[in-house]
Write an enzyme that holds these catalytic residues in place. Structure first.
Site, PDB file in Angstrom:
ATOM      1  N   HIS A  56       0.853  -1.190   0.000  1.00  0.00           N
ATOM      2  CA  HIS A  56       0.000   0.000   0.000  1.00  0.00           C
ATOM      3  C   HIS A  56       0.886   1.235   0.000  1.00  0.00           C
ATOM      4  O   HIS A  56       2.007   1.213   0.525  1.00  0.00           O
ATOM      5  CB  HIS A  56      -0.883   0.021   1.250  1.00  0.00           C
ATOM      6  CG  HIS A  56      -1.940  -1.023   1.261  1.00  0.00           C
ATOM      7  ND1 HIS A  56      -2.995  -0.979   2.147  1.00  0.00           N
ATOM      8  CD2 HIS A  56      -2.122  -2.146   0.515  1.00  0.00           C
ATOM      9  CE1 HIS A  56      -3.782  -2.026   1.941  1.00  0.00           C
ATOM     10  NE2 HIS A  56      -3.269  -2.750   0.964  1.00  0.00           N
ATOM     11  N   GLU A  58       0.894   3.956   1.739  1.00  0.00           N
ATOM     12  CA  GLU A  58       1.332   4.407   3.058  1.00  0.00           C
ATOM     13  C   GLU A  58       2.408   3.485   3.632  1.00  0.00           C
ATOM     14  O   GLU A  58       3.357   3.947   4.259  1.00  0.00           O
ATOM     15  CB  GLU A  58       0.154   4.463   4.039  1.00  0.00           C
ATOM     16  CG  GLU A  58      -0.953   5.398   3.615  1.00  0.00           C
ATOM     17  CD  GLU A  58      -2.026   4.714   2.772  1.00  0.00           C
ATOM     18  OE1 GLU A  58      -3.118   5.303   2.670  1.00  0.00           O
ATOM     19  OE2 GLU A  58      -1.785   3.621   2.215  1.00  0.00           O
ATOM     20  N   CYS A  86      -5.679   2.195   5.897  1.00  0.00           N
ATOM     21  CA  CYS A  86      -6.316   0.977   6.404  1.00  0.00           C
ATOM     22  C   CYS A  86      -5.672   0.556   7.727  1.00  0.00           C
ATOM     23  O   CYS A  86      -4.726   1.181   8.212  1.00  0.00           O
ATOM     24  CB  CYS A  86      -6.171  -0.145   5.377  1.00  0.00           C
ATOM     25  SG  CYS A  86      -4.493  -0.804   5.245  1.00  0.00           S
ATOM     26  N   CYS A  89      -1.852  -0.161   7.462  1.00  0.00           N
ATOM     27  CA  CYS A  89      -1.069   1.065   7.326  1.00  0.00           C
ATOM     28  C   CYS A  89      -1.092   1.889   8.611  1.00  0.00           C
ATOM     29  O   CYS A  89      -0.080   2.485   8.984  1.00  0.00           O
ATOM     30  CB  CYS A  89      -1.574   1.865   6.133  1.00  0.00           C
ATOM     31  SG  CYS A  89      -1.269   1.009   4.564  1.00  0.00           S
TER      32      CYS A  89
END
Length: 155
Positions: A56, A58, A86, A89
């Site tokens: 992801h 992040e 999420c 993260c």
């Protein structure tokens, strides 16, 4: 919202990174790290191109930041993201000691657009930690959601 900082230019840059991710065949997520008002690092989602569900934007950003920046610098940083981080993260952000998150598209809006699950607000996740993490957002949510609407409607 914090009125002393103009978060919109940073969120627009994250949206641009999300568009780059989508153009590269990844899901549309982008993030950047700002320290003392200047962008230090940027990242975009790499889940598809790296064939790794943990890539992801992040998480890519936090991993890079932890290798490149010292702890004192991370403690002055703000992580900007095109979309609310999420659970995975949020954990990385928390453990890196980054004290602030600003996002565009909320997890609730993303769940409606993409039909996602595990849409837990980051404020709720961070509230369980012993260290505070300030959360600001959504910022420019309509603009941030547009990239998701275009991407997820094609699937």
């Amino acid at each position: 919202m914090d009125t002393t900082i103009d978060h919109e230019p940073f969120i627009r840059q994250c949206i641009g990174l999300a568009e780059e991710a989508a153009a590269a065949g990844d899901e549309p997520f982008g993030a950047l790290l700002v320290v003392d008002g200047a962008v230090q690092l940027t990242a975009r989602n790499r889940v598809c191109t790296d064939a790794d569900s943990t890539r992801h934007a992040e998480l890519v950003l936090v991993s890079d930041a932890c290798r490149r920046l010292d702890t004192d610098t991370l403690r002055r940083a703000t992580l900007y993201s095109s979309t609310e981080p999420c659970m995975m993260c949020c954990g990385a952000i928390y453990w890196s000691r980054i004290p602030r998150v600003v996002f565009g598209c909320s997890s609730a809006a993303l769940a409606v657009i993409a039909g996602g699950s595990l849409a837990v607000p980051s404020r709720s996740l961070f509230s369980h930690g012993k260290r505070p993490v300030a959360v600001i957002g959504p910022v420019l949510e309509d603009e941030a959601c547009d990239v998701h609407r275009r991407f997820w409607s094609r699937l």
